[in-house]
Design an enzyme around this catalytic site. Structure first.
Site, PDB file in Angstrom:
ATOM      1  N   CYS A  46       0.859  -1.191   0.000  1.00 41.93           N
ATOM      2  CA  CYS A  46       0.000   0.000   0.000  1.00 41.93           C
ATOM      3  C   CYS A  46       0.896   1.242   0.000  1.00 41.93           C
ATOM      4  CB  CYS A  46      -0.902  -0.064   1.235  1.00 41.93           C
ATOM      5  SG  CYS A  46      -1.705   1.467   1.711  1.00 41.93           S
ATOM      6  N   HIS A  47       0.298   2.384  -0.309  1.00 43.25           N
ATOM      7  CA  HIS A  47       1.084   3.623  -0.424  1.00 43.25           C
ATOM      8  C   HIS A  47       1.766   4.015   0.873  1.00 43.25           C
ATOM      9  CE1 HIS A  47      -0.134   4.557  -4.487  1.00 43.25           C
ATOM     10  NE2 HIS A  47      -1.207   3.858  -4.157  1.00 43.25           N
ATOM     11  N   THR A  48       1.194   3.620   1.992  1.00 50.90           N
ATOM     12  CA  THR A  48       1.807   3.984   3.263  1.00 50.90           C
ATOM     13  C   THR A  48       3.144   3.261   3.447  1.00 50.90           C
ATOM     14  OG1 THR A  48      -0.387   4.302   4.126  1.00 50.90           O
ATOM     15  CG2 THR A  48       1.353   4.183   5.743  1.00 50.90           C
ATOM     16  N   HIS A  68       1.291  -3.867   5.964  1.00 53.04           N
ATOM     17  CA  HIS A  68       0.170  -3.814   6.918  1.00 53.04           C
ATOM     18  C   HIS A  68      -1.136  -4.308   6.308  1.00 53.04           C
ATOM     19  CE1 HIS A  68      -0.009  -0.132   4.609  1.00 53.04           C
ATOM     20  NE2 HIS A  68      -1.297  -0.085   4.885  1.00 53.04           N
ATOM     21  N   GLU A  69      -1.082  -4.829   5.058  1.00 52.83           N
ATOM     22  CA  GLU A  69      -2.320  -5.284   4.411  1.00 52.83           C
ATOM     23  C   GLU A  69      -2.150  -6.786   4.178  1.00 52.83           C
ATOM     24  OE1 GLU A  69      -4.266  -2.239   1.617  1.00 52.83           O
ATOM     25  OE2 GLU A  69      -3.970  -3.886   0.241  1.00 52.83           O
ATOM     26  N   CYS A  98      -9.206  -2.940  21.406  1.00 55.97           N
ATOM     27  CA  CYS A  98      -9.032  -3.654  22.681  1.00 55.97           C
ATOM     28  C   CYS A  98     -10.373  -3.899  23.367  1.00 55.97           C
ATOM     29  CB  CYS A  98      -8.094  -2.882  23.604  1.00 55.97           C
ATOM     30  SG  CYS A  98      -8.835  -1.425  24.374  1.00 55.97           S
ATOM     31  N   CYS A 101     -10.600   0.290  26.220  1.00 47.48           N
ATOM     32  CA  CYS A 101     -10.096   1.647  26.462  1.00 47.48           C
ATOM     33  C   CYS A 101     -11.216   2.684  26.284  1.00 47.48           C
ATOM     34  CB  CYS A 101      -8.910   1.959  25.548  1.00 47.48           C
ATOM     35  SG  CYS A 101      -9.377   2.274  23.827  1.00 47.48           S
ATOM     36  N   CYS A 104     -12.418   2.729  22.655  1.00 45.55           N
ATOM     37  CA  CYS A 104     -13.219   1.562  22.258  1.00 45.55           C
ATOM     38  C   CYS A 104     -14.603   1.570  22.904  1.00 45.55           C
ATOM     39  CB  CYS A 104     -12.482   0.272  22.620  1.00 45.55           C
ATOM     40  SG  CYS A 104     -11.141  -0.118  21.491  1.00 45.55           S
ATOM     41  N   CYS A 112      -8.227   3.277  18.818  1.00 44.41           N
ATOM     42  CA  CYS A 112      -8.057   2.552  20.091  1.00 44.41           C
ATOM     43  C   CYS A 112      -6.709   2.965  20.660  1.00 44.41           C
ATOM     44  CB  CYS A 112      -8.073   1.042  19.807  1.00 44.41           C
ATOM     45  SG  CYS A 112      -7.483   0.006  21.162  1.00 44.41           S
ATOM     46  N   ARG A 116      -1.274   2.116  21.020  1.00 42.55           N
ATOM     47  CA  ARG A 116      -0.926   3.281  20.191  1.00 42.55           C
ATOM     48  C   ARG A 116       0.534   3.727  20.392  1.00 42.55           C
ATOM     49  NH1 ARG A 116       0.350   5.463  16.702  1.00 42.55           N
ATOM     50  NH2 ARG A 116       0.062   7.597  16.034  1.00 42.55           N
ATOM     51  N   CYS A 176      -6.640  -3.092   4.671  1.00 41.27           N
ATOM     52  CA  CYS A 176      -6.466  -1.639   4.561  1.00 41.27           C
ATOM     53  C   CYS A 176      -7.381  -1.010   3.507  1.00 41.27           C
ATOM     54  CB  CYS A 176      -5.004  -1.267   4.310  1.00 41.27           C
ATOM     55  SG  CYS A 176      -4.741   0.514   4.275  1.00 41.27           S
ATOM     56  N   ARG A 374      -3.879  -2.938  -6.793  1.00 47.17           N
ATOM     57  CA  ARG A 374      -3.133  -3.625  -5.740  1.00 47.17           C
ATOM     58  C   ARG A 374      -2.334  -4.796  -6.316  1.00 47.17           C
ATOM     59  NH1 ARG A 374      -3.645   0.225  -2.833  1.00 47.17           N
ATOM     60  NH2 ARG A 374      -4.300   0.205  -0.646  1.00 47.17           N
TER      61      ARG A 374
HETATM   62  P1  NAD Z   1      -3.751   5.573  -5.212  1.00 47.87           P
HETATM   63  O1  NAD Z   1      -2.476   6.292  -5.453  1.00 47.87           O
HETATM   64  O2  NAD Z   1      -3.909   4.217  -5.814  1.00 47.87           O
HETATM   65  O3  NAD Z   1      -4.939   6.481  -5.737  1.00 47.87           O
HETATM   66  C1  NAD Z   1      -4.895   7.872  -5.732  1.00 47.87           C
HETATM   67  C2  NAD Z   1      -5.644   8.368  -6.964  1.00 47.87           C
HETATM   68  O4  NAD Z   1      -5.718   9.789  -6.868  1.00 47.87           O
HETATM   69  C3  NAD Z   1      -4.967   8.043  -8.287  1.00 47.87           C
HETATM   70  O5  NAD Z   1      -5.876   7.434  -9.172  1.00 47.87           O
HETATM   71  C4  NAD Z   1      -4.501   9.407  -8.805  1.00 47.87           C
HETATM   72  O6  NAD Z   1      -4.519   9.497 -10.222  1.00 47.87           O
HETATM   73  C5  NAD Z   1      -5.526  10.331  -8.149  1.00 47.87           C
HETATM   74  N1  NAD Z   1      -5.084  11.710  -8.011  1.00 47.87           N
HETATM   75  C6  NAD Z   1      -3.862  12.156  -7.674  1.00 47.87           C
HETATM   76  N2  NAD Z   1      -3.851  13.503  -7.643  1.00 47.87           N
HETATM   77  C7  NAD Z   1      -5.096  13.901  -7.969  1.00 47.87           C
HETATM   78  C8  NAD Z   1      -5.701  15.181  -8.112  1.00 47.87           C
HETATM   79  N3  NAD Z   1      -5.020  16.306  -7.924  1.00 47.87           N
HETATM   80  N4  NAD Z   1      -7.025  15.224  -8.437  1.00 47.87           N
HETATM   81  C9  NAD Z   1      -7.728  14.070  -8.631  1.00 47.87           C
HETATM   82  N5  NAD Z   1      -7.189  12.844  -8.531  1.00 47.87           N
HETATM   83  C10 NAD Z   1      -5.895  12.763  -8.198  1.00 47.87           C
HETATM   84  O7  NAD Z   1      -3.970   5.505  -3.633  1.00 47.87           O
HETATM   85  P2  NAD Z   1      -4.952   4.643  -2.698  1.00 47.87           P
HETATM   86  O8  NAD Z   1      -4.314   3.371  -2.307  1.00 47.87           O
HETATM   87  O9  NAD Z   1      -6.309   4.619  -3.287  1.00 47.87           O
HETATM   88  O10 NAD Z   1      -4.946   5.588  -1.386  1.00 47.87           O
HETATM   89  C11 NAD Z   1      -5.495   6.873  -1.457  1.00 47.87           C
HETATM   90  C12 NAD Z   1      -5.109   7.723  -0.262  1.00 47.87           C
HETATM   91  O11 NAD Z   1      -5.687   7.192   0.926  1.00 47.87           O
HETATM   92  C13 NAD Z   1      -3.605   7.785   0.012  1.00 47.87           C
HETATM   93  O12 NAD Z   1      -3.301   9.094   0.433  1.00 47.87           O
HETATM   94  C14 NAD Z   1      -3.416   6.818   1.170  1.00 47.87           C
HETATM   95  O13 NAD Z   1      -2.274   7.106   1.927  1.00 47.87           O
HETATM   96  C15 NAD Z   1      -4.693   7.074   1.933  1.00 47.87           C
HETATM   97  N6  NAD Z   1      -5.121   6.019   2.861  1.00 47.87           N
HETATM   98  C16 NAD Z   1      -5.763   6.435   3.984  1.00 47.87           C
HETATM   99  C17 NAD Z   1      -6.231   5.521   4.881  1.00 47.87           C
HETATM  100  C18 NAD Z   1      -6.988   5.965   6.098  1.00 47.87           C
HETATM  101  O14 NAD Z   1      -7.294   5.132   6.952  1.00 47.87           O
HETATM  102  N7  NAD Z   1      -7.350   7.234   6.207  1.00 47.87           N
HETATM  103  C19 NAD Z   1      -6.051   4.154   4.651  1.00 47.87           C
HETATM  104  C20 NAD Z   1      -5.428   3.753   3.463  1.00 47.87           C
HETATM  105  C21 NAD Z   1      -4.960   4.700   2.571  1.00 47.87           C
HETATM  106  O1  DAO Z   2      -4.869   6.488  17.147  1.00 52.25           O
HETATM  107  O2  DAO Z   2      -3.721   8.270  17.047  1.00 52.25           O
HETATM  108  C1  DAO Z   2      -4.113   7.227  16.561  1.00 52.25           C
HETATM  109  C2  DAO Z   2      -3.590   6.879  15.169  1.00 52.25           C
HETATM  110  C3  DAO Z   2      -4.445   5.921  14.445  1.00 52.25           C
HETATM  111  C4  DAO Z   2      -3.875   5.589  13.120  1.00 52.25           C
HETATM  112  C5  DAO Z   2      -4.813   5.842  12.026  1.00 52.25           C
HETATM  113  C6  DAO Z   2      -4.134   5.713  10.725  1.00 52.25           C
HETATM  114  C7  DAO Z   2      -4.911   6.248   9.583  1.00 52.25           C
HETATM  115  C8  DAO Z   2      -4.159   6.425   8.355  1.00 52.25           C
HETATM  116  C9  DAO Z   2      -3.339   5.267   7.978  1.00 52.25           C
HETATM  117  C10 DAO Z   2      -2.899   5.270   6.631  1.00 52.25           C
HETATM  118  C11 DAO Z   2      -3.008   4.059   5.860  1.00 52.25           C
HETATM  119  C12 DAO Z   2      -2.585   2.802   6.053  1.00 52.25           C
HETATM  120 ZN    ZN Z   3      -9.186   0.268  22.649  1.00 49.45          ZN
END
Ligand code: NAD
Ligand code: DAO
Ligand code: ZN
Length: 381
Positions: A46-48, A68-69, A98, A101, A104, A112, A116, A176, A374
């Protein structure tokens, strides 16, 4: 019989930011109390993982075992583990649950606090690592998961047993991206039949928001992406419209103007799935006055900040965020597995590439190509 003994196995070690991972044999210690050792069968990238490996993640620490996936089978458990047993099929959870907490028990969040602090430092809850390389050096854990190793050790709160009929080579994605997008739509936003939705960014996360919006019967699901190659996927996952802001706008028109015009004043819900803070602003400002909600899912680069005119919020637009789709991993994962079996939740469709684990560095390259949602790695190869 491996329980209680260290296991030697293959892993991909991130020794240094910006360098490829080193695939080598490591030693994985047995689980301590409230810990679980899992044989990982499949993991996606994944991107992270790429973000941390690139070195721009200020919290990234090395040497570490990323990933992580992932999904696998419990090999052994430490003392006092009651939620899983050897042989259980499991998914690793970077958002622990958990069930005790303040977070939770609040019924307000899936965050949670139980592991952390140590999870952020790359160690198990007792402050130590279960991974060592051939030189005897400790290797850090990552996001409480470290799925880029044939065997990993997880806190018991960071693992969920799933229906053994679920194919691990597919449902590893529920660790993820797929869960994050789907949950953001059906749980965080709780979109309803007839709502209008715009999704910025059509990667795995954005397309999974789209499928959540489709399941709920949203009337308009507009995907905004700068890559035209995403148009076909967007429509296959349920989008009704696709806009490429680099090509589909009139001279002087902004993406916000266009979205507001075609939706009679703005969207009921918008989702940022890009991690770009300018896009986050557009997503907020494309919401309907009085009630539109914008959900930030994308993770922005270190140091970036969001902005808008406060008047946007005064006039009723709402800015929210969502981590792991708001899903509580231990209590809600099997509901998602049921949705998958019932055909309500697409998972297989996100797997565009499959590789043996030793090709893990190529899987990081795949991420940079528009044809990849993916890549799933098979740890037996
Ligand atoms: P990805 O790179 O596969 O998809 C991103 C998409 O955004 C691509 O298709 C790209 O062309 C498009 N894009 C880029 N810039 C753009 C713009 N300016 N306007 C419109 N579209 C644009 O990524 P992904 O795996 O789908 O993840 C997306 C985001 O979510 C990432 O930032 C990732 O880190 C985040 N993420 C967050 C969580 C969470 O829990 N909050 C969990 C997983 C991933
Ligand atoms: O509890 O303070 C906290 C942090 C929780 C982590 C949440 C992560 C969300 C974004 C993760 C990115 C993708 C894998
Ligand atoms: Zn908890």
């Amino acid at each position: 019989m491996t329980a209680g003994k260290p296991i030697k196995c293959i892993a991909a070690v991130a020794y240094e930011a910006g360098k490829p991972l080193t695939v080598e044999e490591i030693t994985v210690d047995p689980p301590k109390a409230h810990e679980v050792r899992v044989k990982i069968d499949y993991t996606a990238v994944c991107h992270t993982d790429a973000y941390t490996l690139s070195g721009v993640d200020p919290e990234g620490a090395f040497p570490a075992i990323l990933g992580h996936e992932g999904a696998g089978i419990v090999e052994s458990v430490g003392e006092s583990v009651t939620n899983v047993k050897p042989g259980d099929h499991v998914i690793a959870l970077y958002t622990a649950e958990c069930q005790k907490c303040k977070f939770c028990t609040s019924n307000k969040t899936n965050l949670c606090s139980s592991v952390r602090a140590t999870q952020g430092k790359g160690v198990m809850p007792d402050g130590t690592s279960r991974f060592h390389n051939a030189k005897g050096e400790d290797l850090l854990h990552f996001m409480g998961c470290s799925t880029f190793s044939r065997y990993t050790v997880l806190a018991d709160v960071s693992v969920v047993a799933i229906d053994p009929k679920a194919p691990l080579e597919k449902v590893c994605l529920l660790g993820c991206g797929v869960t994050t997008g789907y949950g953001a739509a059906v749980k965080t936003a709780n979109v309803q039949k007839g709502d209008t939705v715009a999704v910025f960014g059509a990667g795995t996360v954005g397309l999974s928001v789209v499928q959540g919006a489709k399941v709920r019967g949203c009337s308009k699901i507009i995907v905004v992406d700068i890559n035209d190659d995403k148009k076909t996927w967007a429509s296959e996952f349920g989008a009704t419209d696709f806009i490429n802001p680099m090509k589909d706008l009139k001279k002087g028109e902004t993406i916000v103007d266009k979205l507001v015009e075609i939706t009679d004043g703005g969207l009921d819900f918008t989702f940022d799935c890009t991690g770009n803070v300018n896009v986050m602003r557009d997503a907020l400002e494309a919401c309907h006055k009085g009630w539109g909600q914008s959900i930030i899912i994308g993770v922005a680069a270190a140091g970036k900040e969001i902005s808008t005119r406060p008047f946007q919020l005064v006039t009723g637009r709402v800015w929210k965020g969502s981590a792991f789709g708001g899903i509580k991993g231990r209590s809600e994962m099997n509901g998602l597995i049921s949705d998958y079996f019932d055909g309500k939740l697409k998972v297989d469709e996100f797997i565009t590439h499959r590789r043996g684990f030793t090709e893990i560095n190529d899987a990081f390259e795949d991420l940079h190509h528009g044809d990849c949602l993916r890549t799933v790695l098979d740890l037996s190869k």
